[in-house]
Design a protein around this motif. Structure first.
Motif, PDB file in Angstrom:
ATOM      1  N   ASP A 159      -6.215  13.704  -3.062  1.00 27.50           N
ATOM      2  CA  ASP A 159      -6.206  14.345  -4.374  1.00 27.50           C
ATOM      3  C   ASP A 159      -6.600  13.316  -5.436  1.00 27.50           C
ATOM      4  O   ASP A 159      -5.837  12.409  -5.762  1.00 27.50           O
ATOM      5  CB  ASP A 159      -4.805  14.899  -4.657  1.00 27.50           C
ATOM      6  N   ASP A 160      -7.794  13.464  -5.986  1.00 28.77           N
ATOM      7  CA  ASP A 160      -8.291  12.514  -6.984  1.00 28.77           C
ATOM      8  C   ASP A 160      -7.409  12.463  -8.225  1.00 28.77           C
ATOM      9  O   ASP A 160      -7.233  11.394  -8.830  1.00 28.77           O
ATOM     10  CB  ASP A 160      -9.717  12.869  -7.394  1.00 28.77           C
ATOM     11  N   ALA A 161      -6.848  13.614  -8.603  1.00 28.62           N
ATOM     12  CA  ALA A 161      -5.988  13.650  -9.793  1.00 28.62           C
ATOM     13  C   ALA A 161      -4.742  12.793  -9.587  1.00 28.62           C
ATOM     14  O   ALA A 161      -4.306  12.075 -10.493  1.00 28.62           O
ATOM     15  CB  ALA A 161      -5.601  15.089 -10.120  1.00 28.62           C
ATOM     16  N   ALA A 162      -4.170  12.868  -8.393  1.00 28.40           N
ATOM     17  CA  ALA A 162      -2.993  12.053  -8.096  1.00 28.40           C
ATOM     18  C   ALA A 162      -3.343  10.570  -8.098  1.00 28.40           C
ATOM     19  O   ALA A 162      -2.591   9.736  -8.615  1.00 28.40           O
ATOM     20  CB  ALA A 162      -2.399  12.462  -6.750  1.00 28.40           C
ATOM     21  N   VAL A 163      -4.493  10.229  -7.534  1.00 35.04           N
ATOM     22  CA  VAL A 163      -4.943   8.832  -7.519  1.00 35.04           C
ATOM     23  C   VAL A 163      -5.142   8.328  -8.939  1.00 35.04           C
ATOM     24  O   VAL A 163      -4.731   7.210  -9.286  1.00 35.04           O
ATOM     25  CB  VAL A 163      -6.246   8.688  -6.704  1.00 35.04           C
ATOM     26  N   ASN A 164      -5.749   9.142  -9.781  1.00 35.64           N
ATOM     27  CA  ASN A 164      -5.978   8.744 -11.167  1.00 35.64           C
ATOM     28  C   ASN A 164      -4.667   8.566 -11.927  1.00 35.64           C
ATOM     29  O   ASN A 164      -4.549   7.669 -12.776  1.00 35.64           O
ATOM     30  CB  ASN A 164      -6.865   9.768 -11.870  1.00 35.64           C
ATOM     31  N   GLU A 165      -3.671   9.415 -11.620  1.00 37.60           N
ATOM     32  CA  GLU A 165      -2.365   9.264 -12.261  1.00 37.60           C
ATOM     33  C   GLU A 165      -1.724   7.940 -11.861  1.00 37.60           C
ATOM     34  O   GLU A 165      -1.177   7.215 -12.708  1.00 37.60           O
ATOM     35  CB  GLU A 165      -1.454  10.422 -11.875  1.00 37.60           C
ATOM     36  N   ALA A 166      -1.782   7.619 -10.569  1.00 36.46           N
ATOM     37  CA  ALA A 166      -1.225   6.351 -10.114  1.00 36.46           C
ATOM     38  C   ALA A 166      -1.976   5.165 -10.716  1.00 36.46           C
ATOM     39  O   ALA A 166      -1.369   4.147 -11.083  1.00 36.46           O
ATOM     40  CB  ALA A 166      -1.258   6.289  -8.590  1.00 36.46           C
ATOM     41  N   LYS A 167      -3.287   5.299 -10.824  1.00 44.76           N
ATOM     42  CA  LYS A 167      -4.105   4.238 -11.429  1.00 44.76           C
ATOM     43  C   LYS A 167      -3.708   4.015 -12.881  1.00 44.76           C
ATOM     44  O   LYS A 167      -3.608   2.866 -13.349  1.00 44.76           O
ATOM     45  CB  LYS A 167      -5.584   4.602 -11.332  1.00 44.76           C
ATOM     46  N   ALA A 168      -3.440   5.096 -13.594  1.00 46.18           N
ATOM     47  CA  ALA A 168      -3.015   4.980 -14.990  1.00 46.18           C
ATOM     48  C   ALA A 168      -1.668   4.276 -15.105  1.00 46.18           C
ATOM     49  O   ALA A 168      -1.375   3.649 -16.131  1.00 46.18           O
ATOM     50  CB  ALA A 168      -2.943   6.373 -15.623  1.00 46.18           C
ATOM     51  N   GLY A 225       0.834  -1.192   0.000  1.00 48.16           N
ATOM     52  CA  GLY A 225       0.000   0.000   0.000  1.00 48.16           C
ATOM     53  C   GLY A 225       0.867   1.239   0.000  1.00 48.16           C
ATOM     54  O   GLY A 225       2.016   1.206   0.468  1.00 48.16           O
ATOM     55  N   PHE A 226       0.343   2.328  -0.541  1.00 44.69           N
ATOM     56  CA  PHE A 226       1.050   3.606  -0.489  1.00 44.69           C
ATOM     57  C   PHE A 226       0.027   4.706  -0.251  1.00 44.69           C
ATOM     58  O   PHE A 226      -0.903   4.888  -1.038  1.00 44.69           O
ATOM     59  CB  PHE A 226       1.838   3.888  -1.768  1.00 44.69           C
ATOM     60  N   ILE A 227       0.224   5.441   0.845  1.00 43.33           N
ATOM     61  CA  ILE A 227      -0.661   6.538   1.221  1.00 43.33           C
ATOM     62  C   ILE A 227       0.115   7.846   1.121  1.00 43.33           C
ATOM     63  O   ILE A 227       1.149   8.013   1.772  1.00 43.33           O
ATOM     64  CB  ILE A 227      -1.191   6.346   2.649  1.00 43.33           C
ATOM     65  N   GLY A 228      -0.365   8.756   0.279  1.00 41.27           N
ATOM     66  CA  GLY A 228       0.306  10.044   0.081  1.00 41.27           C
ATOM     67  C   GLY A 228       1.017  10.087  -1.252  1.00 41.27           C
ATOM     68  O   GLY A 228       2.144   9.629  -1.365  1.00 41.27           O
ATOM     69  N   LEU A 229       0.356  10.652  -2.243  1.00 37.85           N
ATOM     70  CA  LEU A 229       0.876  10.665  -3.611  1.00 37.85           C
ATOM     71  C   LEU A 229       1.287  12.069  -4.037  1.00 37.85           C
ATOM     72  O   LEU A 229       0.946  12.538  -5.117  1.00 37.85           O
ATOM     73  CB  LEU A 229      -0.177  10.104  -4.578  1.00 37.85           C
ATOM     74  N   GLY A 230       2.046  12.726  -3.180  1.00 41.42           N
ATOM     75  CA  GLY A 230       2.519  14.065  -3.486  1.00 41.42           C
ATOM     76  C   GLY A 230       3.777  14.051  -4.328  1.00 41.42           C
ATOM     77  O   GLY A 230       4.071  13.080  -5.041  1.00 41.42           O
ATOM     78  N   SER A 231       4.561  15.113  -4.239  1.00 39.62           N
ATOM     79  CA  SER A 231       5.740  15.262  -5.091  1.00 39.62           C
ATOM     80  C   SER A 231       6.787  14.189  -4.823  1.00 39.62           C
ATOM     81  O   SER A 231       7.606  13.872  -5.692  1.00 39.62           O
ATOM     82  CB  SER A 231       6.359  16.646  -4.898  1.00 39.62           C
ATOM     83  N   MET A 232       6.782  13.609  -3.625  1.00 36.05           N
ATOM     84  CA  MET A 232       7.704  12.526  -3.289  1.00 36.05           C
ATOM     85  C   MET A 232       7.022  11.161  -3.380  1.00 36.05           C
ATOM     86  O   MET A 232       7.583  10.200  -3.896  1.00 36.05           O
ATOM     87  CB  MET A 232       8.254  12.732  -1.876  1.00 36.05           C
ATOM     88  N   GLY A 233       5.805  11.082  -2.879  1.00 43.61           N
ATOM     89  CA  GLY A 233       5.106   9.810  -2.845  1.00 43.61           C
ATOM     90  C   GLY A 233       4.804   9.234  -4.210  1.00 43.61           C
ATOM     91  O   GLY A 233       4.899   8.014  -4.416  1.00 43.61           O
ATOM     92  N   MET A 234       4.443  10.086  -5.163  1.00 43.73           N
ATOM     93  CA  MET A 234       4.104   9.593  -6.495  1.00 43.73           C
ATOM     94  C   MET A 234       5.287   8.891  -7.159  1.00 43.73           C
ATOM     95  O   MET A 234       5.154   7.747  -7.629  1.00 43.73           O
ATOM     96  CB  MET A 234       3.590  10.730  -7.372  1.00 43.73           C
TER      97      MET A 234
END
Length: 298
Positions: A34-43, A6-15
Motif C-alpha cells: 500500500d503506497d499510502a501506508a508507505v508514504n505515511e511511514a515516510k512522513a 526493518g518493518f514489513i506490513g504497515l496495516g492497522s497494527m504494523g503502522m
C-alpha cells in the motif's frame, strides 16, 4: 549505536508499531504493498524499500506483521523475499500465522544464517497505538534477548513461551479462541437479558463484580457496544482467520475441539450479516436483529 531495523506490513497494527520504533529513535526501513501506508511511514521518518529483500539487504533485524500465512511465506521465502537479504540476522514475525506456517518458515531459513523469532501480538489496534500490546515470544535465547528491548517500545507484557518457533503461535491462537468466545457469549447473554427486560448496563456491572467477568465485559462492551460506537479497531475476517488457525493447531496435535467449531460458526454468521471488515464489537448486531432489541443506546 543502534542497528538499522526493518518493518514489513504497515496495516492497522504494523503502522503504530513502526511509529513507536521511530519515536524511540530507531532507523526503520519499511515495505508495504500500500503506497499510502508507505508514504505515511515516510512522513513519520521511516526509510522506504522496494521489496522484502531490499529491506533485509539494509536492516539486520526485520519485523513483519501480515494478515495471512501465505503472505508471511511470500515475504520471507518467496521471490524477492527477506531470506535473500545480505544483512538480515533476525526476523521477528509479529503476525498470527499458526504453528504449521511458523515451522515451515523456520525450516526454510535453516542454513541462511537468519534466526526466526516467533512473536505474535495481542491487544488490538488500541493496544498497538497505546504501546501496551501483549507479546508472546518463542525462539533462541540470544535472538529473543536482542529484540526484547525493541519490542518493549510497543509491548507492555512480554512472555517467553519457548525456544521453538510455533510455540508462541500456539499460545496466540489459544488466546484468540478464549477472547472470541468471551465476546460471543457476552453478546448472546446481553441480547437475552435485554429481551427479558434487563438493563444491559446493570448486567455488565453484575458480571464485572462476579464470576462472569471477562475481557468483553470489562472493556469491549462498555467501550464499544453499550455506547454504540463499535470502534474496537479489529475486524471479523481477521478473528475468523485466527480461529480457524486454532482449529488447525488443535487437529495437528489431535486435541478435542467441541466448543471451538461452535464459536467459529457464530462468528461466521456474524460476518455474513455485518461484512468481513466489520468491527468485532458488531457481533452483537446480528443477535439483536434476531431478537428485535438493541443493547445500549443509539
Amino acid at each position: 549505536m543502534t542497528v538499522p531495523l526493518g518493518f514489513i506490513g504497515l496495516g492497522s497494527m504494523g503502522m503504530p508499531m513502526t511509529q513507536h520504533l521511530l519515536k524511540a529513535g530507531h532507523t526503520v526501513i519499511v515495505y508495504d504493498l500500500d503506497d499510502a501506508a508507505v508514504n505515511e511511514a515516510k512522513a513519520d521518518g521511516a526509510e522506504t524499500a522496494t521489496s522484502p529483500a531490499d529491506v533485509a539487504g539494509r536492516a539486520e533485524i526485520v519485523f513483519a506483521c501480515v494478515n495471512t500465512p501465505q503472505a508471511l511465506i511470500d515475504i520471507v521465502l518467496g521471490e524477492n523475499g527477506a531470506c535473500q537479504g545480505e544483512k538480515l540476522r533476525v526476523f521477528v514475525d509479529l503476525s498470527t500465522t499458526g504453528p504449521p506456517t511458523e515451522i515451515e518458515v523456520a525450516a526454510g531459513l535453516e542454513g541462511t544464517g537468519i534466526t526466526l523469532v516467533d512473536s505474535p501480538i495481542s491487544g488490538g489496534r488500541r493496544g498497538a497505538i497505546a504501546g501496551t500490546l501483549a507479546v508472546m515470544m518463542a525462539g533462541p535465547d540470544a535472538a529473543c534477548e536482542e529484540v526484547k528491548p525493541l519490542i518493549e517500545t510497543f509491548g507492555k507484557n512480554i512472555f517467553r513461551i519457548g525456544d521453538t518457533p510455533g510455540q508462541a503461535q500456539t499460545m496466540k491462537v489459544a488466546n484468540t479462541l478464549m477472547a472470541s468466545t468471551a465476546s460471543a457469549v457476552t453478546a448472546e447473554v446481553l441480547v437475552m437479558g435485554v429481551k427479558a427486560g434487563l438493563d444491559p448496563n446493570l448486567m455488565i456491572d453484575v458480571f464485572n463484580t462476579s464470576t462472569a467477568r471477562n475481557s468483553a465485559t470489562l472493556e469491549k462492551f462498555p467501550d464499544a457496544v453499550l455506547p454504540r460506537t463499535f470502534n474496537l479497531g479489529s475486524m471479523h475476517a481477521i478473528v475468523l482467520k485466527d480461529l480457524n488457525l486454532y482449529l488447525e493447531a488443535a487437529r495437528t496435535v489431535d486435541a478435542p475441539t467441541i466448543l471451538g467449531p461452535a464459536v467459529v460458526d457464530m462468528w461466521e454468521e456474524s460476518m455474513a450479516a455485518n461484512g468481513k471488515t466489520a468491527d468485532n464489537s458488531t457481533i452483537v448486531k446480528f443477535l439483536e436483529s434476531k431478537a428485535g432489541v438493541i443493547v445500549g443506546s443509539e
